[in-house]
Design an enzyme around this catalytic site. Structure first.
Site, mmCIF file in Angstrom:
data_model
loop_
_atom_site.group_PDB
_atom_site.id
_atom_site.type_symbol
_atom_site.label_atom_id
_atom_site.label_comp_id
_atom_site.label_asym_id
_atom_site.label_seq_id
_atom_site.Cartn_x
_atom_site.Cartn_y
_atom_site.Cartn_z
ATOM 1 N N TYR A 116 -16.992 6.043 5.240
ATOM 2 C CA TYR A 116 -15.610 6.376 4.827
ATOM 3 C C TYR A 116 -15.465 7.890 4.664
ATOM 4 O O TYR A 116 -14.585 8.508 5.259
ATOM 5 C CB TYR A 116 -15.294 5.654 3.517
ATOM 6 C CG TYR A 116 -13.882 5.882 3.015
ATOM 7 C CD1 TYR A 116 -12.813 5.150 3.538
ATOM 8 C CD2 TYR A 116 -13.603 6.828 2.029
ATOM 9 C CE1 TYR A 116 -11.517 5.355 3.084
ATOM 10 C CE2 TYR A 116 -12.317 7.032 1.571
ATOM 11 C CZ TYR A 116 -11.274 6.290 2.096
ATOM 12 O OH TYR A 116 -9.982 6.502 1.651
ATOM 13 N N GLY A 167 0.828 -1.213 0.000
ATOM 14 C CA GLY A 167 0.000 0.000 0.000
ATOM 15 C C GLY A 167 0.855 1.253 0.000
ATOM 16 O O GLY A 167 2.071 1.215 -0.190
HETATM 17 N N1 LIG Z 1 -5.919 3.990 -2.391
HETATM 18 C C1 LIG Z 1 -6.509 5.153 -2.570
HETATM 19 O O1 LIG Z 1 -6.904 5.506 -3.694
HETATM 20 C C2 LIG Z 1 -6.687 6.076 -1.424
HETATM 21 C C3 LIG Z 1 -6.322 5.735 -0.137
HETATM 22 N N2 LIG Z 1 -6.501 6.645 0.883
HETATM 23 C C4 LIG Z 1 -6.109 6.318 2.252
HETATM 24 O O2 LIG Z 1 -4.764 5.879 2.259
HETATM 25 C C5 LIG Z 1 -4.537 5.061 3.404
HETATM 26 C C6 LIG Z 1 -3.761 3.853 2.986
HETATM 27 O O3 LIG Z 1 -4.575 3.080 2.156
HETATM 28 P P1 LIG Z 1 -4.033 2.200 0.930
HETATM 29 O O4 LIG Z 1 -2.575 2.046 0.985
HETATM 30 O O5 LIG Z 1 -4.665 2.725 -0.285
HETATM 31 O O6 LIG Z 1 -4.791 0.837 1.213
HETATM 32 P P2 LIG Z 1 -4.273 -0.526 1.818
HETATM 33 O O7 LIG Z 1 -5.500 -1.311 2.082
HETATM 34 O O8 LIG Z 1 -3.221 -1.079 0.958
HETATM 35 O O9 LIG Z 1 -3.590 -0.066 3.180
HETATM 36 C C7 LIG Z 1 -4.298 0.189 4.347
HETATM 37 C C8 LIG Z 1 -3.403 -0.168 5.491
HETATM 38 O O10 LIG Z 1 -4.101 0.081 6.710
HETATM 39 C C9 LIG Z 1 -3.936 -1.053 7.531
HETATM 40 N N3 LIG Z 1 -5.039 -1.213 8.446
HETATM 41 C C10 LIG Z 1 -6.345 -1.320 8.171
HETATM 42 N N4 LIG Z 1 -7.039 -1.512 9.290
HETATM 43 C C11 LIG Z 1 -6.151 -1.540 10.297
HETATM 44 C C12 LIG Z 1 -6.250 -1.732 11.690
HETATM 45 N N5 LIG Z 1 -7.425 -1.936 12.282
HETATM 46 N N6 LIG Z 1 -5.124 -1.686 12.430
HETATM 47 C C13 LIG Z 1 -3.925 -1.486 11.856
HETATM 48 N N7 LIG Z 1 -3.760 -1.331 10.539
HETATM 49 C C14 LIG Z 1 -4.862 -1.354 9.770
HETATM 50 C C15 LIG Z 1 -3.876 -2.224 6.576
HETATM 51 O O11 LIG Z 1 -3.318 -3.328 7.241
HETATM 52 P P3 LIG Z 1 -3.636 -4.853 6.779
HETATM 53 O O12 LIG Z 1 -2.545 -5.207 5.834
HETATM 54 O O13 LIG Z 1 -3.560 -5.628 8.048
HETATM 55 O O14 LIG Z 1 -4.966 -4.879 6.136
HETATM 56 C C16 LIG Z 1 -3.017 -1.648 5.481
HETATM 57 O O15 LIG Z 1 -1.662 -1.781 5.757
HETATM 58 C C17 LIG Z 1 -5.921 4.765 3.985
HETATM 59 O O16 LIG Z 1 -6.139 5.600 5.102
HETATM 60 C C18 LIG Z 1 -6.872 5.155 2.859
HETATM 61 O O17 LIG Z 1 -8.132 5.553 3.338
HETATM 62 C C19 LIG Z 1 -7.020 7.884 0.665
HETATM 63 C C20 LIG Z 1 -7.379 8.257 -0.595
HETATM 64 C C21 LIG Z 1 -7.262 7.398 -1.730
HETATM 65 C C1 LIG Z 2 -18.831 1.499 -12.729
HETATM 66 C C2 LIG Z 2 -17.548 1.380 -13.398
HETATM 67 C C3 LIG Z 2 -17.643 1.285 -14.876
HETATM 68 C C4 LIG Z 2 -16.466 2.374 -13.034
HETATM 69 C C5 LIG Z 2 -16.489 2.771 -11.603
HETATM 70 C C6 LIG Z 2 -15.288 3.607 -11.224
HETATM 71 C C7 LIG Z 2 -15.297 3.913 -9.737
HETATM 72 C C8 LIG Z 2 -15.360 2.609 -8.989
HETATM 73 C C9 LIG Z 2 -14.093 4.766 -9.360
HETATM 74 C C10 LIG Z 2 -14.104 6.106 -10.089
HETATM 75 C C11 LIG Z 2 -13.437 7.101 -9.164
HETATM 76 C C12 LIG Z 2 -12.885 6.255 -8.025
HETATM 77 C C13 LIG Z 2 -12.449 6.880 -6.740
HETATM 78 C C14 LIG Z 2 -12.159 8.180 -6.632
HETATM 79 C C15 LIG Z 2 -11.604 8.803 -5.441
HETATM 80 C C16 LIG Z 2 -11.035 7.820 -4.390
HETATM 81 C C17 LIG Z 2 -10.838 8.496 -3.035
HETATM 82 C C18 LIG Z 2 -9.814 9.587 -3.132
HETATM 83 C C19 LIG Z 2 -10.603 7.558 -1.899
HETATM 84 O O1 LIG Z 2 -10.200 7.968 -0.816
HETATM 85 C C20 LIG Z 2 -10.976 6.145 -1.977
HETATM 86 C C21 LIG Z 2 -11.251 5.599 -3.335
HETATM 87 C C22 LIG Z 2 -11.930 6.598 -4.259
HETATM 88 C C23 LIG Z 2 -13.289 6.985 -3.719
HETATM 89 C C24 LIG Z 2 -12.063 5.934 -5.653
HETATM 90 C C25 LIG Z 2 -12.951 4.704 -5.609
HETATM 91 C C26 LIG Z 2 -13.310 4.115 -6.963
HETATM 92 C C27 LIG Z 2 -13.923 5.161 -7.881
HETATM 93 C C28 LIG Z 2 -15.222 5.654 -7.299
#
Ligand SMILES: NC(=O)C1=CN([C@@H]2O[C@H](COP(=O)(O)OP(=O)(O)OC[C@H]3O[C@@H](n4cnc5c(N)ncnc54)[C@H](OP(=O)(O)O)[C@@H]3O)[C@@H](O)[C@H]2O)C=CC1
Ligand SMILES: CC(C)CCC[C@@H](C)[C@H]1CC[C@H]2C3=CC[C@H]4[C@H](C)C(=O)CC[C@]4(C)[C@H]3CC[C@]12C
Length: 331
Positions: free
Chosen positions: A197, A17
């Site tokens: 969320y 991640g």
């Molecule tokens: N991916 C995206 O597009 C976006 C992500 N974010 C934010 O970025 C952050 C990282 O997410 P991302 O890397 O994408 O996703 P991942 O799912 O890859 O990473 C999330 C991490 O949080 C850990 N985690 C979840 N629940 C717990 C818990 N109860 N205790 C300890 N650790 C926990 C997971 O551990 P485990 O491996 O055990 O599941 C994992 O390492 C999050 O806060 C997410 O909301 C924000 C905007 C967009």
């Molecule tokens: C119905 C399909 C043909 C296509 C669906 C696309 C959607 C699943 C995704 C389009 C935009 C995406 C997102 C935008 C912002 C992210 C945000 C910053 C975050 O924190 C978590 C994930 C997002 C909400 C992400 C999720 C998937 C989409 C909605």
């Protein structure tokens, strides 16, 4: 010596991640940095440590067991950290979940032709709902994991973060999906709605402001980032993986129109990494720092004013303190 604690750093199945990418970037920037990875799963945490040691064999990386959604675990992990260290410079509050996500397909197709398609792709606004659960502490799971566990952790680590003559920074991984209308001060945990969320991320924006108001005088600063849309386990969990694979070429194409499609964890970690290089005192408490990637693949960080205010932030802070009292009495 710089010590940095990261919540939610596990090496994920295939991708890893944003947290793991950040660790790689920090170690490449400064081999002397001391990392402490706070993860819920010991095996995955050790795998992450080993992966980092492959590229940085001399790195100082320790592990602490933390399930940020369980209050008992948070108190225990904080105690462990206090025993091991006497100072923390950075606390990355990165752990986050989006359980049981549902995509509103109708809203998606409507949005495509509404003239607001770019906004929809950058924020996911109106497209996603989640089904939340209740934890053994009696808290809503998303609230406990994305917000309250982190709140307690910061409070418990105060002696390490607030040290005379030193400034420290806590960094919240928020989202552009954070939306005022999804959050209510009368329903902090989002028991009533189905956008837990979005609500929890908006609450983290408010809480960051409140922490600045309460702790800047003690040398503790707080900042908020958005990593953009990154392909990680969190996003792969929203639609079936084969579907993501199919639309991946389109995703790279969309990147020409919006710089918020950072897509890789390395790019998504840009703002987290950028903050590491800033003076905490110089940061804007009202800004969310966005990781952005241009169509040509250049990464940069841009501040964007958050839709938050002091009164709301203070009310949330007071309510969280009350909840902290109640939890302490229960445990
Ligand atoms: N991916 C995206 O597009 C976006 C992500 N974010 C934010 O970025 C952050 C990282 O997410 P991302 O890397 O994408 O996703 P991942 O799912 O890859 O990473 C999330 C991490 O949080 C850990 N985690 C979840 N629940 C717990 C818990 N109860 N205790 C300890 N650790 C926990 C997971 O551990 P485990 O491996 O055990 O599941 C994992 O390492 C999050 O806060 C997410 O909301 C924000 C905007 C967009
Ligand atoms: C119905 C399909 C043909 C296509 C669906 C696309 C959607 C699943 C995704 C389009 C935009 C995406 C997102 C935008 C912002 C992210 C945000 C910053 C975050 O924190 C978590 C994930 C997002 C909400 C992400 C999720 C998937 C989409 C909605």
């Amino acid at each position: 010596m710089i010590r940095s604690l990261h919540c939610g750093q596990d090496l994920k199945t295939v991708t890893g991640g944003i947290g793991l990418a950040l660790c790689e970037r920090l170690l490449s920037h400064d081999a002397q940095v001391q990392l402490c990875l706070a993860c819920r799963n010991g095996q995955r945490a050790e795998a992450a440590r080993q992966a980092l040691l492959v590229s940085h064999p001399q790195a100082h990386i320790s592990l602490v067991q933390l399930d940020v959604g369980s209050m008992h675990s948070v108190f225990k992990a904080a105690q462990e950290v206090r025993q091991r260290y006497n100072r923390l410079d950075y606390l990355y509050l990165n752990a986050g979940i989006m359980p049981n996500p549902q995509v509103d397909h109708k809203a998606f197709y409507k949005g495509l032709f509404s003239g607001k398609a770019v906004h929809m792709f950058s924020t996911g606004e109106g497209l996603l709902t989640q089904k939340d659960e209740v934890t053994s502490d009696g808290l809503q799971q998303v609230f406990a994991t994305n917000l309250f566990g982190h709140f307690i952790l910061v409070r418990e680590l105060e002696p390490l973060l607030c040290r005379p003559g030193n400034s420290s920074l806590i960094i919240w991984t928020s989202s552009s999906n954070a939306r005022r209308s999804a959050f209510s001060l009368d329903d902090l945990q989002h028991k009533q709605g189905n956008e837990s969320y979005s609500s929890s991320k908006y609450a983290s924006d408010l809480l960051s402001l409140a922490f600045n108001r309460h702790y800047n005088s003690k040398g503790l600063y707080s900042s908020v980032i958005c990593p953009g849309l990154v392909m990680t386990n969190l996003t792969y969990g929203i639609l079936p993986s084969f579907f993501w694979t199919l639309i991946m070429p389109i995703m790279w194409l969309i990147r020409i129109f919006t710089n918020t499609f950072t897509l890789t964890p390395y790019n998504g970690a840009e703002a987290l990494f950028w903050l590491f290089k800033q003076k905490p005192e110089a940061l804007d408490p009202m800004a969310k720092y966005h990781s952005l990637t241009s169509g040509l693949g250049n990464n940069y960080t841009q501040p964007c004013k958050m839709d938050i205010d002091d009164i709301m932030a203070e009310t949330l802070y007071e309510k969280l303190l009350d909840l902290e009292d109640a939890i302490r009495k229960k445990l």
